[in-house]
Scaffold this active site. Structure first.
Site, PDB file in Angstrom:
ATOM      1  N   SER A   1       3.676  -2.596  10.491  1.00 50.02           N
ATOM      2  CA  SER A   1       5.221  -2.286  10.637  1.00 50.02           C
ATOM      3  C   SER A   1       5.715  -3.539  10.011  1.00 50.02           C
ATOM      4  CB  SER A   1       5.470  -1.738  11.932  1.00 50.02           C
ATOM      5  OG  SER A   1       4.899  -0.073  11.554  1.00 50.02           O
TER       6      SER A   1
ATOM      7  N   GLU B   1      -5.661  -5.757  10.319  1.00 49.27           N
ATOM      8  CA  GLU B   1      -4.307  -4.518  10.641  1.00 49.27           C
ATOM      9  C   GLU B   1      -4.429  -3.400  11.648  1.00 49.27           C
ATOM     10  OE1 GLU B   1      -2.681  -2.834   6.538  1.00 49.27           O
ATOM     11  OE2 GLU B   1      -3.431  -2.331   6.998  1.00 49.27           O
TER      12      GLU B   1
ATOM     13  N   GLY C   1       1.912   1.813  10.501  1.00 46.98           N
ATOM     14  CA  GLY C   1       3.315   3.330  11.097  1.00 46.98           C
ATOM     15  C   GLY C   1       3.897   3.446  11.839  1.00 46.98           C
TER      16      GLY C   1
ATOM     17  N   GLU D   1      -7.106   4.079   7.671  1.00 48.53           N
ATOM     18  CA  GLU D   1      -6.376   5.731   7.425  1.00 48.53           C
ATOM     19  C   GLU D   1      -7.713   6.095   6.991  1.00 48.53           C
ATOM     20  OE1 GLU D   1      -3.105   5.351   5.250  1.00 48.53           O
ATOM     21  OE2 GLU D   1      -1.944   4.158   7.572  1.00 48.53           O
TER      22      GLU D   1
ATOM     23  N   GLY E   1       2.800  -1.241   4.350  1.00 48.11           N
ATOM     24  CA  GLY E   1       2.593   0.129   4.130  1.00 48.11           C
ATOM     25  C   GLY E   1       4.254   1.047   3.636  1.00 48.11           C
ATOM     26  N   GLY E   2       5.072   1.372   4.787  1.00 45.42           N
ATOM     27  CA  GLY E   2       6.129   2.209   4.145  1.00 45.42           C
ATOM     28  C   GLY E   2       7.199   1.362   4.060  1.00 45.42           C
TER      29      GLY E   2
ATOM     30  N   ASN F   1       0.925  -1.230   0.213  1.00 38.30           N
ATOM     31  CA  ASN F   1       0.370   0.048  -0.269  1.00 38.30           C
ATOM     32  C   ASN F   1       0.330   1.481   0.148  1.00 38.30           C
ATOM     33  OD1 ASN F   1      -1.548   2.063   0.521  1.00 38.30           O
ATOM     34  ND2 ASN F   1      -2.068   1.536   2.687  1.00 38.30           N
ATOM     35  N   TRP F   2       0.943   1.673  -0.906  1.00 42.21           N
ATOM     36  CA  TRP F   2       1.747   2.996  -1.357  1.00 42.21           C
ATOM     37  C   TRP F   2       0.844   4.035  -0.704  1.00 42.21           C
ATOM     38  CZ3 TRP F   2       4.403   2.841  -7.556  1.00 42.21           C
ATOM     39  CH2 TRP F   2       5.123   1.861  -7.361  1.00 42.21           C
ATOM     40  N   LYS F   3       0.239   4.468  -0.012  1.00 40.48           N
ATOM     41  CA  LYS F   3      -0.709   5.230   0.335  1.00 40.48           C
ATOM     42  C   LYS F   3      -0.895   6.425  -0.587  1.00 40.48           C
ATOM     43  CE  LYS F   3      -0.057   3.557   4.484  1.00 40.48           C
ATOM     44  NZ  LYS F   3       0.398   3.598   6.010  1.00 40.48           N
TER      45      LYS F   3
ATOM     46  N   HIS G   1      -9.378   0.435   4.643  1.00 41.43           N
ATOM     47  CA  HIS G   1      -8.127   1.422   5.209  1.00 41.43           C
ATOM     48  C   HIS G   1      -8.514   1.968   6.899  1.00 41.43           C
ATOM     49  CE1 HIS G   1      -3.958   2.390   6.208  1.00 41.43           C
ATOM     50  NE2 HIS G   1      -3.881   1.419   5.818  1.00 41.43           N
TER      51      HIS G   1
HETATM   52  C1  PEP Z   1      -0.595   0.379   5.997  1.00 36.04           C
HETATM   53  O1  PEP Z   1      -0.986   0.813   5.510  1.00 36.04           O
HETATM   54  O2  PEP Z   1      -1.347  -0.380   5.653  1.00 36.04           O
HETATM   55  C2  PEP Z   1       0.822  -0.370   6.719  1.00 36.04           C
HETATM   56  C3  PEP Z   1       0.329  -1.952   7.038  1.00 36.04           C
HETATM   57  O3  PEP Z   1       1.951   0.047   6.937  1.00 36.04           O
HETATM   58  P1  PEP Z   1       2.774   0.115   7.707  1.00 36.04           P
HETATM   59  O4  PEP Z   1       3.510  -0.940   7.195  1.00 36.04           O
HETATM   60  O5  PEP Z   1       3.881   1.333   6.983  1.00 36.04           O
HETATM   61  O6  PEP Z   1       2.393   0.068   9.283  1.00 36.04           O
END
Ligand code: PEP
Length: 256
Positions: free
Chosen positions: A216, A170, A176, A100, A237-238, A9-11, A98
């Protein structure tokens, strides 16, 4: 059969050039050997989707998804993107709910249910995100919260529909933040989700539904998470913004 899946997920990250560079790097690092039986999905920002799909048109290893879609097919919803629009770009999937989007854009289990319906009606797989906040985890009733998200978001969907729905657990407190759920914490929730799926859709169907972990997940912890019996893969994500890290996570999934 339950699929191993790693989705990135590049957000709201990358400029156009950065996005296309990242796709080029992923094309060369995600080889047949690395990918194996793992389903790999990337979700770039929506404005770049068309070019990313074109860039990957001959690539059998990387599917492309969107990060969200609207509840309606079209209409006076300035700035929004509909599932038919995404389908017209030949996308494979869309992330729904998601945390967010729940946190900043007021999405609810009820709106997620409508969006999942939109995805399926347009032949897009839905990656439905669920997970508890830190307060909910601390209060001890996190499993009730997660199972309500499952029950309300998936209300009315059939066993057949579940062929095109992927769940992503999640924990909000791990997204994040650098803080990951331990493999045991994640497995406990995944087993609870799997038990709910068995009750709701029957044993056979439930065994075929992929449930991903997100929060994470990095090259350093991916293997131990993926070694858990009810964790089928990751929503990343990241670490999905680095071709090297994302590739290492895919490799960990393939090898686990
Ligand atoms: C996400 O946004 O779906 C996610 C899991 O982010 P991160 O890996 O950065 O925690």
């Amino acid at each position: 059969m339950r699929r191993k899946i790693v989705a990135g997920n590049w957000k709201m990250n990358t400029t156009y050039n950065e996005a296309m560079d990242l796709v080029a790097e992923l094309k060369s690092s995600l080889t047949e050997e690395v990918v194996g039986e793992t389903g790999v999905i990337i979700t770039p920002p929506s404005v770049f989707l068309s070019d990313v799909v074109n860039e990957l048109v001959d690539n059998p290893f990387i599917a492309v998804a969107a990060q969200n879609c609207h509840e309606q097919d079209n209409g006076a919803y300035t700035g929004e993107i509909s599932a038919p629009m995404l389908a017209s770009l030949d996308l494979d999937a869309v992330i729904i709910g998601h945390s967010e989007r729940r946190q900043y854009f007021g999405e609810t289990n009820a709106s997620c249910k409508v969006k999942i319906g939109q995805a399926l009606n347009n032949e897009l797989a839905a990656i439905y995100c669920i997970g508890e906040t830190l307060e909910e985890r601390k209060s001890g009733n996190y499993m009730d919260v997660i199972l309500s998200q499952c029950a309300e978001g998936l209300e009315g969907f059939s066993e057949e529909d579940m062929d095109n729905i992927i769940l992503a657990y999640e924990p909000v407190w791990a997204i994040g933040t650098g803080e990951t759920a331990s493999p045991e914490q994640a497995q406990e929730v995944h087993a609870g989700i799997r038990a709910w799926l068995v009750e709701r859709f029957g044993g056979e169907a439930a065994q075929d539904i992929s449930v991903l972990y997100g929060g994470s997940c990095k090259p350093g912890n991916a293997a131990e998470l993926f070694a858990q019996p009810d964790i089928d893969g990751g929503l990343i994500g990241g670490a999905s913004l680095s071709a090297a890290d994302f590739t290492a996570i895919v490799k960990a999934r393939t090898e686990a």
